[in-house]
Write a protein that holds these residues in place. Structure first.
Motif, PDB file in Angstrom:
ATOM      1  N   TYR A   1      12.887  -1.315  -3.240  1.00  0.00           N
ATOM      2  CA  TYR A   1      12.156  -0.967  -4.463  1.00  0.00           C
ATOM      3  C   TYR A   1      12.164   0.549  -4.652  1.00  0.00           C
ATOM      4  CZ  TYR A   1       8.159   0.135  -1.373  1.00  0.00           C
ATOM      5  OH  TYR A   1       7.351   0.663  -0.402  1.00  0.00           O
ATOM      6  N   GLY A   2      11.618   0.979  -5.788  1.00  0.00           N
ATOM      7  CA  GLY A   2      11.607   2.404  -6.106  1.00  0.00           C
ATOM      8  C   GLY A   2      12.805   2.836  -6.927  1.00  0.00           C
ATOM      9  N   HIS A   3      13.368   1.916  -7.712  1.00  0.00           N
ATOM     10  CA  HIS A   3      14.606   2.192  -8.447  1.00  0.00           C
ATOM     11  C   HIS A   3      14.400   3.041  -9.687  1.00  0.00           C
ATOM     12  CE1 HIS A   3      15.675  -1.168  -5.875  1.00  0.00           C
ATOM     13  NE2 HIS A   3      16.957  -0.998  -6.176  1.00  0.00           N
ATOM     14  N   GLY A   4      13.160   3.226 -10.121  1.00  0.00           N
ATOM     15  CA  GLY A   4      12.914   4.046 -11.296  1.00  0.00           C
ATOM     16  C   GLY A   4      13.587   3.479 -12.529  1.00  0.00           C
ATOM     17  N   GLY A   5      14.318   4.335 -13.255  1.00  0.00           N
ATOM     18  CA  GLY A   5      15.001   3.887 -14.457  1.00  0.00           C
ATOM     19  C   GLY A   5      16.448   3.512 -14.226  1.00  0.00           C
ATOM     20  N   ALA A   6      16.848   3.375 -12.961  1.00  0.00           N
ATOM     21  CA  ALA A   6      18.263   3.126 -12.645  1.00  0.00           C
ATOM     22  C   ALA A   6      18.471   1.792 -11.948  1.00  0.00           C
ATOM     23  CB  ALA A   6      18.810   4.259 -11.779  1.00  0.00           C
ATOM     24  N   GLY A   7      17.636   0.817 -12.265  1.00  0.00           N
ATOM     25  CA  GLY A   7      17.732  -0.473 -11.582  1.00  0.00           C
ATOM     26  C   GLY A   7      19.048  -1.187 -11.803  1.00  0.00           C
ATOM     27  N   TYR A   8      19.510  -1.239 -13.041  1.00  0.00           N
ATOM     28  CA  TYR A   8      20.769  -1.927 -13.319  1.00  0.00           C
ATOM     29  C   TYR A   8      21.960  -1.144 -12.775  1.00  0.00           C
ATOM     30  CZ  TYR A   8      18.166  -5.050 -16.347  1.00  0.00           C
ATOM     31  OH  TYR A   8      17.279  -5.986 -16.817  1.00  0.00           O
ATOM     32  N   GLN A   9      21.931   0.182 -12.971  1.00  0.00           N
ATOM     33  CA  GLN A   9      23.059   0.995 -12.525  1.00  0.00           C
ATOM     34  C   GLN A   9      23.272   0.916 -11.013  1.00  0.00           C
ATOM     35  OE1 GLN A   9      20.591   1.870 -14.627  1.00  0.00           O
ATOM     36  NE2 GLN A   9      21.109   3.700 -15.810  1.00  0.00           N
TER      37      GLN A   9
ATOM     38  N   ASN B   1       0.819  -1.220   0.000  1.00  0.00           N
ATOM     39  CA  ASN B   1       0.000   0.000   0.000  1.00  0.00           C
ATOM     40  C   ASN B   1       0.852   1.269   0.000  1.00  0.00           C
ATOM     41  OD1 ASN B   1      -2.471   1.364  -0.060  1.00  0.00           O
ATOM     42  ND2 ASN B   1      -2.520   1.576   2.173  1.00  0.00           N
ATOM     43  N   ASP B   2       1.888   1.257  -0.816  1.00  0.00           N
ATOM     44  CA  ASP B   2       2.743   2.437  -0.946  1.00  0.00           C
ATOM     45  C   ASP B   2       2.222   3.273  -2.114  1.00  0.00           C
ATOM     46  OD1 ASP B   2       4.684   4.364  -1.309  1.00  0.00           O
ATOM     47  OD2 ASP B   2       6.355   2.990  -0.955  1.00  0.00           O
ATOM     48  N   GLN B   3       1.474   4.315  -1.801  1.00  0.00           N
ATOM     49  CA  GLN B   3       0.834   5.131  -2.831  1.00  0.00           C
ATOM     50  C   GLN B   3       1.786   6.125  -3.480  1.00  0.00           C
ATOM     51  OE1 GLN B   3      -2.366   4.352  -3.854  1.00  0.00           O
ATOM     52  NE2 GLN B   3      -1.861   2.647  -2.483  1.00  0.00           N
ATOM     53  N   THR B   4       3.052   6.135  -3.061  1.00  0.00           N
ATOM     54  CA  THR B   4       4.030   7.020  -3.695  1.00  0.00           C
ATOM     55  C   THR B   4       4.691   6.355  -4.908  1.00  0.00           C
ATOM     56  OG1 THR B   4       5.960   6.330  -2.370  1.00  0.00           O
ATOM     57  CG2 THR B   4       4.520   8.036  -1.444  1.00  0.00           C
TER      58      THR B   4
ATOM     59  N   PRO C   1       9.635   1.516 -12.453  1.00  0.00           N
ATOM     60  CA  PRO C   1       9.015   1.595 -11.117  1.00  0.00           C
ATOM     61  C   PRO C   1       9.564   2.740 -10.268  1.00  0.00           C
ATOM     62  CG  PRO C   1      10.679  -0.108 -11.131  1.00  0.00           C
ATOM     63  CD  PRO C   1      10.659   0.464 -12.525  1.00  0.00           C
ATOM     64  N   PHE C   2       9.058   3.943 -10.501  1.00  0.00           N
ATOM     65  CA  PHE C   2       9.505   5.109  -9.738  1.00  0.00           C
ATOM     66  C   PHE C   2       8.757   5.218  -8.410  1.00  0.00           C
ATOM     67  CE2 PHE C   2      11.596   6.348 -13.558  1.00  0.00           C
ATOM     68  CZ  PHE C   2      12.543   7.295 -13.194  1.00  0.00           C
ATOM     69  N   ARG C   3       9.306   6.052  -7.534  1.00  0.00           N
ATOM     70  CA  ARG C   3       8.713   6.318  -6.229  1.00  0.00           C
ATOM     71  C   ARG C   3       8.983   7.777  -5.873  1.00  0.00           C
ATOM     72  NH1 ARG C   3      10.395   5.671  -0.700  1.00  0.00           N
ATOM     73  NH2 ARG C   3       8.657   5.041   0.633  1.00  0.00           N
ATOM     74  N   GLU C   4       7.958   8.474  -5.438  1.00  0.00           N
ATOM     75  CA  GLU C   4       8.083   9.908  -5.173  1.00  0.00           C
ATOM     76  C   GLU C   4       9.210  10.231  -4.200  1.00  0.00           C
ATOM     77  OE1 GLU C   4       4.293  11.338  -3.913  1.00  0.00           O
ATOM     78  OE2 GLU C   4       3.283  10.756  -5.781  1.00  0.00           O
ATOM     79  N   ASP C   5       9.390   9.417  -3.197  1.00  0.00           N
ATOM     80  CA  ASP C   5      10.416   9.662  -2.182  1.00  0.00           C
ATOM     81  C   ASP C   5      11.729   8.960  -2.486  1.00  0.00           C
ATOM     82  OD1 ASP C   5       8.581  11.196  -0.707  1.00  0.00           O
ATOM     83  OD2 ASP C   5       7.767   9.400   0.246  1.00  0.00           O
ATOM     84  N   GLY C   6      11.871   8.453  -3.707  1.00  0.00           N
ATOM     85  CA  GLY C   6      13.097   7.762  -4.081  1.00  0.00           C
ATOM     86  C   GLY C   6      13.109   6.320  -3.590  1.00  0.00           C
ATOM     87  N   TYR C   7      14.272   5.738  -3.603  1.00  0.00           N
ATOM     88  CA  TYR C   7      14.436   4.334  -3.210  1.00  0.00           C
ATOM     89  C   TYR C   7      13.888   4.088  -1.802  1.00  0.00           C
ATOM     90  CZ  TYR C   7      18.029   4.089  -6.896  1.00  0.00           C
ATOM     91  OH  TYR C   7      18.708   4.123  -8.077  1.00  0.00           O
ATOM     92  N   ARG C   8      13.290   2.940  -1.628  1.00  0.00           N
ATOM     93  CA  ARG C   8      12.958   2.493  -0.273  1.00  0.00           C
ATOM     94  C   ARG C   8      13.776   1.249   0.018  1.00  0.00           C
ATOM     95  NH1 ARG C   8       7.318   0.275   2.554  1.00  0.00           N
ATOM     96  NH2 ARG C   8       8.094   0.488   4.702  1.00  0.00           N
ATOM     97  N   ILE C   9      14.803   1.415   0.830  1.00  0.00           N
ATOM     98  CA  ILE C   9      15.649   0.298   1.226  1.00  0.00           C
ATOM     99  C   ILE C   9      15.721   0.351   2.746  1.00  0.00           C
ATOM    100  CG2 ILE C   9      17.894  -0.832   0.951  1.00  0.00           C
ATOM    101  CD1 ILE C   9      18.251   0.763  -1.610  1.00  0.00           C
ATOM    102  N   GLU C  10      14.876  -0.414   3.385  1.00  0.00           N
ATOM    103  CA  GLU C  10      14.770  -0.377   4.844  1.00  0.00           C
ATOM    104  C   GLU C  10      14.103  -1.652   5.338  1.00  0.00           C
ATOM    105  OE1 GLU C  10      12.443   3.056   5.650  1.00  0.00           O
ATOM    106  OE2 GLU C  10      10.553   2.156   5.011  1.00  0.00           O
ATOM    107  N   LYS C  11      14.182  -1.851   6.640  1.00  0.00           N
ATOM    108  CA  LYS C  11      13.549  -3.039   7.212  1.00  0.00           C
ATOM    109  C   LYS C  11      12.345  -2.631   8.044  1.00  0.00           C
ATOM    110  CE  LYS C  11      16.993  -3.285  10.944  1.00  0.00           C
ATOM    111  NZ  LYS C  11      17.989  -4.150  11.576  1.00  0.00           N
ATOM    112  N   GLU C  12      11.443  -3.585   8.176  1.00  0.00           N
ATOM    113  CA  GLU C  12      10.176  -3.314   8.841  1.00  0.00           C
ATOM    114  C   GLU C  12       9.631  -4.635   9.363  1.00  0.00           C
ATOM    115  OE1 GLU C  12       6.007  -1.001   7.687  1.00  0.00           O
ATOM    116  OE2 GLU C  12       7.093  -2.100   6.139  1.00  0.00           O
TER     117      GLU C  12
END
Length: 232
Positions: A202-210, A75-78, A180-191
């Motif tokens: 996730y949230g890598h946008g167009g830079a997934g490979y880089q 449910n990440d609406q960003t 797969p873009f995300r308004e707040d940029g990458y989300r790399i965290e634990k929960e």
């Protein structure tokens, strides 16, 4: 480098171009060699992934790399899609080329040409946030504009004196994708979600490979901290 008359400035650099189909198969085989197993299932919620460990027992944690589907699964609406379109052609190019230009009628388009290790070239493209369609249909008018600009800025694509190229574009296939873009940029965290340990990546946008190596390393460190009973 001699610039075309309608280009204001340019620069050259040494870099790396990845043939993604080869690279992904390499990564897949590396993971299999390390003992990873693969299953293809449909998920409606992220927590269900814990049931699919190869041992049949609940997994210790979930790593969420679901890209655009994170909008539904967590449910990440960003999270939002950015449409891209490229062509794979048989014509070879000598190097990577990117051209940014101002077209008031098509402000979200640019030209990029990338050589493929196995031969041929990838030619794009566009950057269309939140497109009205999500069915992957090809925009053939856009494809014509892409090829017209490719011919203009890299004539060697149609030069038989370079790598025996044909004198017209030989299209192998059209490719449409949604970054797969995300308004707040990458989300790399634990929960911890309802008692389940989750590492998000996730949230890598167009830079997934880089950025894959760095984001993977960060995710692995978060997994290690979870499995070491590190407290949030």
């Amino acid at each position: 480098m001699v610039l075309p008359s309608d280009i204001g400035f340019g620069f050259e650099f040494d870099g790396v171009v990845i043939s993604t189909t080869i690279y992904l198969n390499y990564l897949l085989l590396e993971c299999v060699g390390l003992g990873a197993t693969y299953k293809r299932v449909n998920l409606t919620k992220l927590s269900d992934a814990i049931k699919y460990h190869s041992t049949g027992k609940p997994a210790d944690l979930i790593v969420n790399c679901s890209g655009l589907l994170s909008k539904q699964l967590v449910n990440d609406q960003t999270v939002y899609p950015v449409r891209g379109q490229v062509l794979l052609v048989e014509n070879s190019c000598p190097n990577l080329l990117t051209v940014e230009y101002h077209d008031p009628d098509h402000p979200n388009e640019m030209l990029y040409i990338m050589p493929r290790k196995e031969g041929g070239s990838v030619i794009g493209g566009c950057f269309l946030p939140n497109p009205s369609d999500n069915n992957g249909s090809v925009d053939y008018e856009l494809a014509e504009r892409i090829l017209k600009n490719a011919e203009k800025y890299m004539p060697k694509l149609l030069d038989p004196n370079f790598n025996n190229n044909p004198t017209e574009f030989k299209i192998v296939r059209y490719q449409v994708g949604y970054r797969p873009f995300r308004e707040d940029g990458y989300r790399i965290e634990k929960e911890i979600v309802k008692g389940i340990k989750v590492v998000h990546c996730y949230g890598h946008g167009g830079a997934g490979y880089q950025s894959s190596y760095g984001t993977c390393s960060k995710s692995v460190s978060l997994v290690d901290s979870f499995l070491s009973n590190y407290k949030l």
